[in-house]
Design a protein around this motif. Sequence first.
Motif, PDB file in Angstrom:
ATOM      1  N   ARG A 119       0.832  -1.207   0.000  1.00  0.00           N
ATOM      2  CA  ARG A 119       0.000   0.000   0.000  1.00  0.00           C
ATOM      3  C   ARG A 119       0.868   1.259   0.000  1.00  0.00           C
ATOM      4  N   LEU A 120       1.918   1.263   0.826  1.00  0.00           N
ATOM      5  CA  LEU A 120       2.766   2.447   0.942  1.00  0.00           C
ATOM      6  C   LEU A 120       3.543   2.730  -0.339  1.00  0.00           C
ATOM      7  N   LEU A 121       3.901   1.692  -1.076  1.00  0.00           N
ATOM      8  CA  LEU A 121       4.666   1.883  -2.306  1.00  0.00           C
ATOM      9  C   LEU A 121       3.862   2.593  -3.393  1.00  0.00           C
ATOM     10  N   GLU A 122       2.570   2.746  -3.192  1.00  0.00           N
ATOM     11  CA  GLU A 122       1.764   3.504  -4.148  1.00  0.00           C
ATOM     12  C   GLU A 122       2.209   4.964  -4.200  1.00  0.00           C
ATOM     13  N   GLY A 123       2.744   5.463  -3.084  1.00  0.00           N
ATOM     14  CA  GLY A 123       3.114   6.876  -3.072  1.00  0.00           C
ATOM     15  C   GLY A 123       4.418   7.185  -2.382  1.00  0.00           C
ATOM     16  N   HIS A 124       5.240   6.145  -2.115  1.00  0.00           N
ATOM     17  CA  HIS A 124       6.469   6.384  -1.369  1.00  0.00           C
ATOM     18  C   HIS A 124       7.616   5.529  -1.906  1.00  0.00           C
ATOM     19  N   THR A 125       8.831   6.023  -1.698  1.00  0.00           N
ATOM     20  CA  THR A 125      10.021   5.257  -2.068  1.00  0.00           C
ATOM     21  C   THR A 125      10.293   4.182  -1.022  1.00  0.00           C
ATOM     22  N   ASP A 126      11.293   3.346  -1.286  1.00  0.00           N
ATOM     23  CA  ASP A 126      11.656   2.292  -0.331  1.00  0.00           C
ATOM     24  C   ASP A 126      12.051   2.896   1.022  1.00  0.00           C
ATOM     25  N   HIS A 127      12.853   3.956   0.973  1.00  0.00           N
ATOM     26  CA  HIS A 127      13.305   4.589   2.224  1.00  0.00           C
ATOM     27  C   HIS A 127      12.136   5.200   2.983  1.00  0.00           C
ATOM     28  N   GLU A 128      11.279   5.913   2.281  1.00  0.00           N
ATOM     29  CA  GLU A 128      10.110   6.511   2.926  1.00  0.00           C
ATOM     30  C   GLU A 128       9.190   5.444   3.498  1.00  0.00           C
ATOM     31  N   THR A 129       9.028   4.337   2.768  1.00  0.00           N
ATOM     32  CA  THR A 129       8.188   3.231   3.248  1.00  0.00           C
ATOM     33  C   THR A 129       8.744   2.653   4.539  1.00  0.00           C
ATOM     34  N   ALA A 130      10.072   2.478   4.610  1.00  0.00           N
ATOM     35  CA  ALA A 130      10.710   1.954   5.828  1.00  0.00           C
ATOM     36  C   ALA A 130      10.449   2.882   7.011  1.00  0.00           C
ATOM     37  N   GLU A 131      10.566   4.182   6.794  1.00  0.00           N
ATOM     38  CA  GLU A 131      10.346   5.138   7.885  1.00  0.00           C
ATOM     39  C   GLU A 131       8.894   5.115   8.366  1.00  0.00           C
ATOM     40  N   LEU A 132       7.962   5.006   7.436  1.00  0.00           N
ATOM     41  CA  LEU A 132       6.546   4.975   7.809  1.00  0.00           C
ATOM     42  C   LEU A 132       6.192   3.686   8.562  1.00  0.00           C
ATOM     43  N   LEU A 133       6.784   2.576   8.162  1.00  0.00           N
ATOM     44  CA  LEU A 133       6.554   1.310   8.863  1.00  0.00           C
ATOM     45  C   LEU A 133       7.056   1.398  10.301  1.00  0.00           C
ATOM     46  N   ASN A 134       8.244   1.969  10.474  1.00  0.00           N
ATOM     47  CA  ASN A 134       8.810   2.105  11.819  1.00  0.00           C
ATOM     48  C   ASN A 134       7.976   3.053  12.673  1.00  0.00           C
ATOM     49  N   ALA A 135       7.482   4.122  12.054  1.00  0.00           N
ATOM     50  CA  ALA A 135       6.673   5.087  12.797  1.00  0.00           C
ATOM     51  C   ALA A 135       5.365   4.470  13.281  1.00  0.00           C
ATOM     52  N   SER A 136       4.857   3.486  12.523  1.00  0.00           N
ATOM     53  CA  SER A 136       3.607   2.823  12.918  1.00  0.00           C
ATOM     54  C   SER A 136       3.836   1.676  13.891  1.00  0.00           C
ATOM     55  N   GLY A 137       5.119   1.400  14.223  1.00  0.00           N
ATOM     56  CA  GLY A 137       5.432   0.354  15.193  1.00  0.00           C
ATOM     57  C   GLY A 137       5.566  -1.026  14.597  1.00  0.00           C
ATOM     58  N   MET A 138       5.527  -1.154  13.279  1.00  0.00           N
ATOM     59  CA  MET A 138       5.667  -2.471  12.654  1.00  0.00           C
ATOM     60  C   MET A 138       7.121  -2.918  12.677  1.00  0.00           C
ATOM     61  N   ARG A 139       7.318  -4.254  12.705  1.00  0.00           N
ATOM     62  CA  ARG A 139       8.649  -4.826  12.705  1.00  0.00           C
ATOM     63  C   ARG A 139       8.724  -5.971  11.703  1.00  0.00           C
ATOM     64  N   SER A 140       9.943  -6.323  11.336  1.00  0.00           N
ATOM     65  CA  SER A 140      10.153  -7.411  10.381  1.00  0.00           C
ATOM     66  C   SER A 140       9.872  -8.758  11.039  1.00  0.00           C
ATOM     67  N   GLY A 141       9.962  -9.840  10.254  1.00  0.00           N
ATOM     68  CA  GLY A 141       9.756 -11.175  10.797  1.00  0.00           C
ATOM     69  C   GLY A 141      10.766 -11.536  11.872  1.00  0.00           C
ATOM     70  N   GLU A 142      11.925 -10.864  11.869  1.00  0.00           N
ATOM     71  CA  GLU A 142      12.949 -11.094  12.887  1.00  0.00           C
ATOM     72  C   GLU A 142      12.815 -10.110  14.045  1.00  0.00           C
ATOM     73  N   GLY A 143      11.756  -9.276  14.010  1.00  0.00           N
ATOM     74  CA  GLY A 143      11.545  -8.319  15.081  1.00  0.00           C
ATOM     75  C   GLY A 143      12.423  -7.085  15.002  1.00  0.00           C
ATOM     76  N   LEU A 144      12.965  -6.799  13.810  1.00  0.00           N
ATOM     77  CA  LEU A 144      13.876  -5.674  13.637  1.00  0.00           C
ATOM     78  C   LEU A 144      13.162  -4.487  12.997  1.00  0.00           C
ATOM     79  N   PRO A 145      13.636  -3.260  13.255  1.00  0.00           N
ATOM     80  CA  PRO A 145      13.084  -2.107  12.539  1.00  0.00           C
ATOM     81  C   PRO A 145      13.456  -2.184  11.065  1.00  0.00           C
ATOM     82  N   PHE A 146      12.679  -1.526  10.245  1.00  0.00           N
ATOM     83  CA  PHE A 146      12.889  -1.608   8.799  1.00  0.00           C
ATOM     84  C   PHE A 146      13.954  -0.624   8.325  1.00  0.00           C
ATOM     85  N   ARG A 147      14.662  -1.034   7.274  1.00  0.00           N
ATOM     86  CA  ARG A 147      15.615  -0.189   6.569  1.00  0.00           C
ATOM     87  C   ARG A 147      15.280  -0.230   5.080  1.00  0.00           C
TER      88      ARG A 147
END
Length: 212
Positions: free
Chosen positions: A92-120
Amino acid sequence: TASAQLDEKQRESIMALAQDFPRLWNDPQTPEREKKRMARLLIADVTLLKDSGIIARVRFKGGATRELRLSLPKPSWQLRQTPAAVVAEIDRLLEGHTDHETAELLNASGMRSGEGLPFRRLMVRRIRIDYGLKTQYERLRARGLLSATEIAKYLKVCTATIADWRRAGLLKAYQYNDNGQYLYERPGVDAPRRFAHKNGTRRKAAADVTSP
């Protein structure tokens, strides 16, 4: 005999444990070594069989048996797999954001990767590739947006002029990657003309000088 006395002591221990076993076993203060001793007092042996799952056949020292069916543990790669909800949010985020912007928005919403790490940025890129998600560039191109070269040819100017017009707000543009590259909406009848931006700037400067 000593062995008979030992067996009797074991039976007494087992009977005592039977009365209090659940409480002791579930007590977080009970050390793991004590739990192992408790299990050894009750269990004679365990046979493990692997089928579509794991079958554990437990034989107790009193002669009773019990069969347990357990699910196979998930492989390590599956335990680290990105949750489906996160993949959907990235899409959904890639509709209007770059990879870097998407990573920042995911972290801001509290989401984490399958390994429990913040996104890059590179993590989002890898997930995008692994799950076959379209890049923001592909999505914008599908909407008919033009590259700088294409819109420059369309408006009969050089690409440097296109960049000037974008910065001046004369063209609607979308940054599609983290390298500062843009795609442009095709302008309508109000498309800027060559030297229009410079002439407008000069006229504004002259007005500023002559105004009281």
